[in-house]
Design an enzyme around this catalytic site. Structure first.
Site, PDB file in Angstrom:
ATOM      1  N   CYS A  64      -5.501  -3.392   1.642  1.00  0.00           N
ATOM      2  CA  CYS A  64      -5.358  -3.505   3.097  1.00  0.00           C
ATOM      3  C   CYS A  64      -6.678  -3.847   3.804  1.00  0.00           C
ATOM      4  O   CYS A  64      -7.187  -4.941   3.643  1.00  0.00           O
ATOM      5  CB  CYS A  64      -4.743  -2.199   3.623  1.00  0.00           C
ATOM      6  N   GLU A  84       0.848  -1.198   0.000  1.00  0.00           N
ATOM      7  CA  GLU A  84       0.000   0.000   0.000  1.00  0.00           C
ATOM      8  C   GLU A  84       0.884   1.249   0.000  1.00  0.00           C
ATOM      9  O   GLU A  84       1.871   1.312   0.712  1.00  0.00           O
ATOM     10  CB  GLU A  84      -0.876  -0.033   1.265  1.00  0.00           C
ATOM     11  N   LYS A  89      -9.339   2.537  -2.470  1.00  0.00           N
ATOM     12  CA  LYS A  89      -9.707   1.832  -1.225  1.00  0.00           C
ATOM     13  C   LYS A  89     -11.111   2.243  -0.766  1.00  0.00           C
ATOM     14  O   LYS A  89     -11.390   3.433  -0.574  1.00  0.00           O
ATOM     15  CB  LYS A  89      -8.679   2.198  -0.154  1.00  0.00           C
TER      16      LYS A  89
END
Lengths: 282, 282
Positions: free
Chosen positions: A159, A56, A125
């Site tokens: 993540c 990330e 995300k």
């Protein structure tokens, strides 16, 4: 590497060799990160990999405070072009993390650049983690972003996203065969990498490449333990705590066999899951 | 045991002591199974337990072929009444497995009987496993069945159900704090008990009591490994391969702390999960 930007040979005919780059340059210096990336991409190419995946925010750092706004750029910005040049030079497709600006908002993003150097897909995300994410980023609203590479259907999450079974299931139902998950997982949460991610691969019957940082940023001490997990739940790769380039094959034949032997996806009862989509349920 | 059949004291104020009965009498003989259950319930009461949970089809056997139809009975049938008598005598609520007949169809069912001897709730397995289940049972269509016991909100699933993250998530979203999962898990699938079930408890932030058989029935060799897992993913109980009565406390304070520290349920993005409920998705 046959082609990029579209379907490769006969779908699912050939394994795709993937390299997991558990490592990053010091944060706040994209130029230094790109120099490092060029070296890693060459090493990945020498190992026969056709796809390289980093953590990330691999090119900027994750816990970089106000630098997020300074370093954010559009998906076709200078960093994207430089990554494209590295991909084209090495013949390796590259998934990298960066703060993406759409002119107004900033997203925690991953972009996949094909081996011809052109972007194939970008993901923002959707599940923001804690104050750090919320202070810096707007959430993405597109749950399933995919691209085809070497005949394999790839998807991307970032993540915290992967910790939600719904997010991975949505990919499996949309045909994702290999899920790329750049991450920045810190101590004491190693169990996410070692227990939860394998459970995700098993329950949704797909490959997951979970690629973590292993540096420290301020109070955040990233825990490495990157992995490639097969649909049966088997760990094909598992990194230690330090910098490491891991290489393995993602085999569509293995995936088909796993889905034949384990019928989770077919045995679902979607008519019983309405509660999961109710607005007040999250 | 304060009361049964309804809410207990102030909700969530007092831990509930639960006993997991990893054991069964030989299949096809409910009378023998009830005699065994009476002894186990006495032992559970002596250990201070207020709830006793047995495996899937605990009172009849699971792999019993045509005996399913012979032994099926309604939820208020003779077996239910006898279990009620044992519960009332010992002061222990009992969850047991049996083939339930509604007069036409037969379901793979679990019934929870309160310590006063009356049924509190009955659940019918919704995700049928393989030919064995499909040949014998109709699937249940009610995904979330709950009851309140000692101030704690209980839910029930059966075996294969818990392997679907959607089924457990639906419970968490409906307020289930302790999920009872009678099961009949066989070798070589021990990983379901040791890896997947703890992941379920962690990702949906609830207690799971997963209670397995440990005998053999025909070609099925059940693998024990029953467990009680806390919302943080910690194993409070883990059985071995043989017959065992395990006792531990389910603490609503621990659950509240876990949900405060881990905000999975609040951080969900239900608006992004529509694919999970689409008819063609299962």
């Amino acid at each position: 590497m046959s082609r990029s930007g579209g379907t490769g040979a006969a779908i699912g005919a050939v394994p795709l060799r993937i390299a997991l780059d558990q490592g990053t340059a010091p944060g706040g210096d994209p130029r230094g990160a790109l120099t490092r990336l060029a070296g890693v991409a060459r090493a990945a190419a020498e190992a026969g990999a056709r796809l390289l995946v980093g953590p990330e925010m691999s090119l900027t750092g994750y816990n970089i405070g106000a630098d997020v706004a300074r370093l954010a750029e559009p998906s076709d910005g200078p960093v994207a072009r430089e990554v494209g040049r590295i991909a084209a030079e090495t013949g390796v497709a590259i998934a990298y993390g960066y703060p993406e600006s759409d002119g107004g908002r900033i997203y925690n993003a991953v972009q996949l650049v094909g081996a011809a150097g052109a972007p194939l897909a970008g993901y923002r995300k959707a599940h923001l983690f804690g104050e750090l994410d919320r202070a810096a980023y707007s959430p993405g609203d597109d749950p399933v972003v995919q691209a085809t590479l070497g005949g394999l259907r790839l998807g991307m999450l970032i993540c915290y996203d992967v910790e939600f079974p719904e997010a991975v299931r949505a990919h499996a139902l949309s045909g994702t065969e290999l899920l790329l998950v750049p991450t920045a997982l810190m101590h004491p949460h190693t169990g996410i990498a070692t227990s939860l991610v394998p459970a995700r691969a098993f329950e949704s019957q797909l490959y997951i490449a979970y690629v973590n940082r292993c540096d420290t940023e301020g109070e955040l001490d990233y825990c490495g333990s990157s992995c490639l997990v097969a649909p049966g739940g088997t760990e094909l790769l598992r990194a230690g705590a330090g910098e490491e380039l891991l290489v393995a094959d993602v085999d569509p034949t293995v995936l088909r066999t796993a889905r034949r032997d384990n019928t989770y996806l077919a045995d679902r009862r979607p008519g019983l899951y309405a509660a999961l989509t109710e607005p007040g349920s999250g």
